[in-house]
Design a protein around this motif. Structure first.
Motif, PDB file in Angstrom:
ATOM      1  N   VAL A 224      -8.830  11.734  -3.231  1.00 18.88           N
ATOM      2  CA  VAL A 224      -8.425  13.132  -3.108  1.00 18.88           C
ATOM      3  C   VAL A 224      -9.195  13.807  -1.979  1.00 18.88           C
ATOM      4  O   VAL A 224      -8.620  14.521  -1.146  1.00 18.88           O
ATOM      5  CB  VAL A 224      -8.648  13.881  -4.439  1.00 18.88           C
ATOM      6  N   THR A 225     -10.509  13.575  -1.938  1.00 18.44           N
ATOM      7  CA  THR A 225     -11.340  14.174  -0.887  1.00 18.44           C
ATOM      8  C   THR A 225     -10.890  13.729   0.497  1.00 18.44           C
ATOM      9  O   THR A 225     -10.752  14.543   1.423  1.00 18.44           O
ATOM     10  CB  THR A 225     -12.818  13.795  -1.098  1.00 18.44           C
ATOM     11  N   ASP A 226     -10.656  12.424   0.639  1.00 13.53           N
ATOM     12  CA  ASP A 226     -10.232  11.892   1.940  1.00 13.53           C
ATOM     13  C   ASP A 226      -8.872  12.447   2.347  1.00 13.53           C
ATOM     14  O   ASP A 226      -8.646  12.767   3.526  1.00 13.53           O
ATOM     15  CB  ASP A 226     -10.179  10.363   1.889  1.00 13.53           C
ATOM     16  N   ALA A 227      -7.947  12.550   1.359  1.00  9.08           N
ATOM     17  CA  ALA A 227      -6.605  13.032   1.668  1.00  9.08           C
ATOM     18  C   ALA A 227      -6.631  14.490   2.112  1.00  9.08           C
ATOM     19  O   ALA A 227      -5.967  14.873   3.084  1.00  9.08           O
ATOM     20  CB  ALA A 227      -5.690  12.868   0.454  1.00  9.08           C
TER      21      ALA A 227
ATOM     22  N   THR B 223       2.308   6.481  -2.091  1.00  7.27           N
ATOM     23  CA  THR B 223       1.205   5.674  -2.619  1.00  7.27           C
ATOM     24  C   THR B 223       0.011   6.556  -2.994  1.00  7.27           C
ATOM     25  O   THR B 223      -0.039   7.747  -2.659  1.00  7.27           O
ATOM     26  CB  THR B 223       0.761   4.630  -1.585  1.00  7.27           C
ATOM     27  N   ARG B 224      -0.959   5.942  -3.659  1.00  2.00           N
ATOM     28  CA  ARG B 224      -2.170   6.683  -4.032  1.00  2.00           C
ATOM     29  C   ARG B 224      -2.910   7.181  -2.809  1.00  2.00           C
ATOM     30  O   ARG B 224      -3.472   8.283  -2.805  1.00  2.00           O
ATOM     31  CB  ARG B 224      -3.099   5.779  -4.859  1.00  2.00           C
ATOM     32  N   ALA B 225      -2.925   6.374  -1.746  1.00  2.00           N
ATOM     33  CA  ALA B 225      -3.628   6.772  -0.525  1.00  2.00           C
ATOM     34  C   ALA B 225      -2.907   7.906   0.197  1.00  2.00           C
ATOM     35  O   ALA B 225      -3.525   8.672   0.935  1.00  2.00           O
ATOM     36  CB  ALA B 225      -3.790   5.570   0.402  1.00  2.00           C
ATOM     37  N   GLU B 226      -1.585   8.009  -0.003  1.00  2.00           N
ATOM     38  CA  GLU B 226      -0.799   9.052   0.669  1.00  2.00           C
ATOM     39  C   GLU B 226      -0.749  10.350  -0.129  1.00  2.00           C
ATOM     40  O   GLU B 226      -0.482  11.412   0.439  1.00  2.00           O
ATOM     41  CB  GLU B 226       0.624   8.541   0.910  1.00  2.00           C
ATOM     42  N   ARG B 227      -1.000  10.250  -1.411  1.00  3.73           N
ATOM     43  CA  ARG B 227      -0.945  11.437  -2.264  1.00  3.73           C
ATOM     44  C   ARG B 227      -1.968  12.477  -1.800  1.00  3.73           C
ATOM     45  O   ARG B 227      -3.097  12.151  -1.453  1.00  3.73           O
ATOM     46  CB  ARG B 227      -1.233  11.044  -3.711  1.00  3.73           C
ATOM     47  N   TYR B 228      -1.551  13.727  -1.778  1.00  2.73           N
ATOM     48  CA  TYR B 228      -2.347  14.892  -1.368  1.00  2.73           C
ATOM     49  C   TYR B 228      -2.553  14.986   0.146  1.00  2.73           C
ATOM     50  O   TYR B 228      -3.230  15.914   0.602  1.00  2.73           O
ATOM     51  CB  TYR B 228      -3.717  14.923  -2.061  1.00  2.73           C
ATOM     52  N   ARG B 229      -2.005  14.056   0.931  1.00  4.82           N
ATOM     53  CA  ARG B 229      -2.132  14.178   2.381  1.00  4.82           C
ATOM     54  C   ARG B 229      -1.400  15.428   2.860  1.00  4.82           C
ATOM     55  O   ARG B 229      -0.282  15.731   2.411  1.00  4.82           O
ATOM     56  CB  ARG B 229      -1.546  12.945   3.084  1.00  4.82           C
ATOM     57  N   THR B 230      -2.014  16.147   3.768  1.00  2.15           N
ATOM     58  CA  THR B 230      -1.379  17.333   4.326  1.00  2.15           C
ATOM     59  C   THR B 230      -0.352  16.911   5.376  1.00  2.15           C
ATOM     60  O   THR B 230      -0.676  16.143   6.289  1.00  2.15           O
ATOM     61  CB  THR B 230      -2.419  18.264   4.960  1.00  2.15           C
TER      62      THR B 230
ATOM     63  N   ASN C 102      -5.442  23.727  -4.958  1.00  4.10           N
ATOM     64  CA  ASN C 102      -5.891  22.375  -4.631  1.00  4.10           C
ATOM     65  C   ASN C 102      -6.055  21.553  -5.906  1.00  4.10           C
ATOM     66  O   ASN C 102      -6.404  22.100  -6.965  1.00  4.10           O
ATOM     67  CB  ASN C 102      -7.227  22.410  -3.889  1.00  4.10           C
ATOM     68  N   PRO C 103      -5.798  20.276  -5.822  1.00  7.38           N
ATOM     69  CA  PRO C 103      -5.955  19.430  -7.020  1.00  7.38           C
ATOM     70  C   PRO C 103      -7.399  19.392  -7.480  1.00  7.38           C
ATOM     71  O   PRO C 103      -8.333  19.355  -6.669  1.00  7.38           O
ATOM     72  CB  PRO C 103      -5.484  18.051  -6.532  1.00  7.38           C
ATOM     73  N   GLY C 104      -7.590  19.432  -8.777  1.00  7.67           N
ATOM     74  CA  GLY C 104      -8.942  19.351  -9.329  1.00  7.67           C
ATOM     75  C   GLY C 104      -9.442  17.912  -9.335  1.00  7.67           C
ATOM     76  O   GLY C 104      -8.657  16.962  -9.262  1.00  7.67           O
ATOM     77  N   LYS C 105     -10.744  17.780  -9.419  1.00  9.04           N
ATOM     78  CA  LYS C 105     -11.346  16.454  -9.462  1.00  9.04           C
ATOM     79  C   LYS C 105     -11.743  16.124 -10.895  1.00  9.04           C
ATOM     80  O   LYS C 105     -12.116  16.996 -11.676  1.00  9.04           O
ATOM     81  CB  LYS C 105     -12.563  16.378  -8.539  1.00  9.04           C
ATOM     82  N   GLU C 106     -11.675  14.848 -11.229  1.00  3.12           N
ATOM     83  CA  GLU C 106     -12.031  14.414 -12.572  1.00  3.12           C
ATOM     84  C   GLU C 106     -13.548  14.347 -12.716  1.00  3.12           C
ATOM     85  O   GLU C 106     -14.268  14.070 -11.756  1.00  3.12           O
ATOM     86  CB  GLU C 106     -11.400  13.050 -12.862  1.00  3.12           C
ATOM     87  N   ASN C 107     -14.016  14.587 -13.940  1.00  2.02           N
ATOM     88  CA  ASN C 107     -15.456  14.624 -14.196  1.00  2.02           C
ATOM     89  C   ASN C 107     -15.988  13.205 -14.388  1.00  2.02           C
ATOM     90  O   ASN C 107     -16.215  12.748 -15.512  1.00  2.02           O
ATOM     91  CB  ASN C 107     -15.742  15.480 -15.428  1.00  2.02           C
TER      92      ASN C 107
END
Length: 270
Positions: free
Chosen positions: A45-48, A67-74, A209-214
């Motif tokens: 998520v951070t990288d995207a 894909t997971r790597a493409e998700r959240y990409r701007t 923005n998407p939240g991050k998991e704990n």
């Protein structure tokens, strides 16, 4: 001194301890695996979110699964909104947990392909959510938008049931293949959660923005389970040694009592 360990009570206690230790170690390993999975997901998520925007067609195409790597990409896209084919996605909440709709508007690109755009959240006009709500219009004519690329929604991933028999122009899940059939067009896989430009009226409310998991919580749980696993044999030894001391002390008191009774009996006989 330790023959009491062969008693039923202590045999049972020992067996329970022998079962608890590997179980707690396994739970700690499972929590550590969860920590690593969540940390990896958070890093994606951070990288995207940190990646530079790219044209949407560089990542998405008709029939392509995001894909997971493409998700959240701007991504960016240039075209026009087709409000005549606009639908709303039912049972969606905003940051205040108010129930309403997400607005899903097809966006026709310059090459004729269609991009599904989630423009954001709007409140329901009434408690029944059966009437099509009033939706502020998007910019007219050709425009350039930005947003986060998202995969098609599924019941498995979202927990939302894909109900049938819904009111006209209402859907439960955003599914690019189903929308391609409805629109009879080449629809890019997935959809875009719009982040710009912002609506002039404040509605629809664009998604945050998407939240991050704990992940740290899982790490703490792993350490906790392993500490418990280490505490079990330590506790067993402490209990066994205390039991041995108490039995030794009791045996000593019994010996002293017996000697005292014998001495009194001897004195009485004299």
């Amino acid at each position: 001194m330790y023959r009491f360990l062969l008693s039923r009570q202590w045999v049972t206690l020992t067996l329970v301890a022998l079962l608890l230790v590997p179980a707690m170690i396994a739970l700690g390993i499972w929590q550590m695996n969860r920590y690593e999975e969540r940390s990896a997901r958070n890093q994606l998520v951070t990288d995207a979110l940190a990646a530079d925007p790219v044209p949407v067609e560089r990542l998405a195409a008709p029939g392509h699964a995001v894909t997971r790597a493409e998700r959240y990409r701007t991504v960016t896209a240039t075209g026009r909104f087709d409000t005549d084919a606009e639908v709303v996605v039912r049972r969606r909440t905003n940051a205040d947990e108010e129930i309403g709709f997400h607005v899903m508007t097809p966006f026709v690109l310059d090459d004729g392909k269609v991009l599904l755009v989630n423009r954001g959240w709007i409140p329901a006009d009434g408690p029944s959510q059966t009437e099509f709500p009033k939706i502020p219009a998007p910019p007219r004519g050709e425009t350039t938008i930005t947003g986060r690329l998202m995969p098609d929604e599924t019941t498995e991933a979202s927990g939302i049931k894909d109900l049938e028999g819904l009111p006209d122009r209402q859907i439960m899940l955003i599914d690019s293949e189903r929308e391609a059939e409805r629109l009879d067009a080449d629809v890019l896989g997935g959809y875009v959660a719009q982040t710009g430009p912002e609506p002039a009226s404040g509605l629809p409310q664009q998604l945050g923005n998407p939240g991050k998991e704990n992940a740290a919580l899982n790490y703490a749980y792993a350490i906790q389970w392993w500490l418990f696993a280490a505490a079990v044999p330590v506790g067993w030894v402490v209990l066994a040694r205390r039991e041995a001391r108490e039995r030794t002390a009791d045996a000593g008191r019994d010996t002293d009592t017996a000697e005292s009774d014998a001495a009194r009996t001897e004195s009485a006989a004299v």
